[in-house]
Design an enzyme around this catalytic site. Structure first.
Site, short mmCIF file in Angstrom:
data_model
loop_
_atom_site.label_atom_id
_atom_site.label_comp_id
_atom_site.label_asym_id
_atom_site.label_seq_id
_atom_site.Cartn_x
_atom_site.Cartn_y
_atom_site.Cartn_z
CB THR A 29 -0.97 -0.04 1.21
OG1 THR A 29 -1.93 1.01 1.09
CG2 THR A 29 -0.24 0.12 2.53
CG ASN A 30 1.17 4.29 -2.40
OD1 ASN A 30 2.25 3.71 -2.44
ND2 ASN A 30 0.53 4.65 -3.50
NE ARG A 31 4.10 7.03 5.97
CZ ARG A 31 4.99 7.90 6.45
NH1 ARG A 31 6.23 7.86 6.02
NH2 ARG A 31 4.64 8.79 7.34
#
Ligand code: C5P
Length: 219
Positions: A29-31
């Site tokens: 995922t991305n932050r």
């Protein structure tokens, strides 16, 4: 009192991260907290717009009066956006979409007892913003860019590469996990600093600038 400057406008936004499965219990995922996108959705609703928010997984409540559609992956976000794009006046892509997904994701949990780490293969996800921007009768588009440095020339070429009239830039190290943000607006005339503040205040200010430019474009 809030001026209803967006009465009659349909706004489509993406927000939050996307989650790309490795196996049923692991993801890449991305932050992204989703706070900026949710604040913009709220600001658009306050200004009288009809707002659809396509959101990756976040812990945020849906802003009052906003229609939220929840998705997990970039592909799900892509199809939800494409379903609504042609029926929207303005599209604002705030989501931190994963650039790649795992091509060889496993339907069974990968076992550590195999003794070696898995070999993951990646494929590119669709660029949702660029695709919406290229639609023949699609909405007017605003993109976001979280970068570790803000170089006007690079941002201008990113804006052109994405094919969008407005790119909103912020510093990744300043914006993550906080309630405050500093943004810069890049359009064909150059880069303007829009100031620093609480994400909701900045979102209201940004929405005013977006609508101003949208109206100029329509005129
Ligand atoms: O290329 P980059 O990811 O930096 O561009 C950021 C902008 O593009 C954001 O507005 C983001 O929501 C959008 N984007 C997208 N689909 C992707 C990657 C980025 O819509 N696959």
């Amino acid at each position: 009192f809030q001026a209803k400057t967006m009465q009659g406008l349909k706004i489509l936004l993406t927000a939050g991260p996307t989650c790309e499965p490795i196996d049923p219990v692991r993801v890449i995922t991305n932050r992204s907290s989703g706070k900026t996108g949710y604040a913009l959705a709220q600001a658009a609703h306050e200004a009288g717009a009809q707002v659809t928010l396509i959101s990756g997984p976040t812990n945020l409540p849906c802003p009052h009066g906003v229609t939220r559609l929840s998705v997990q992956t970039a592909q799900q976000m892509h199809s939800a956006v494409m379903k609504h794009a042609n029926d929207s006046d303005i599209f604002i892509g705030v989501a931190a979409v994963a650039d790649w997904r795992v091509a060889n994701a496993s339907s069974e949990k990968l076992k550590k007892t195999d003794g070696h780490p898995p070999h993951l293969e990646f494929v590119m996800n669709p660029d949702i913003l660029a695709e919406v921007a290229s639609l023949a009768n699609g909405p007017w588009c605003v993109g976001f860019a979280a970068e570790t440095s803000l170089a006007a020339k690079e941002l201008q070429s990113k804006r052109q590469r994405k094919g969008v009239p407005i790119l909103v830039a912020n510093l990744a190290q300043q914006v993550m996990d906080t309630d405050h943000t500093t943004i810069h607006l890049v359009d064909e005339t150059g880069m303007t600093a829009l100031g620093t503040g609480h994400k909701l205040d900045v979102a209201r200010q940004l929405m005013t600038e977006i609508v101003k430019r949208y109206r100029q474009h329509q005129a």
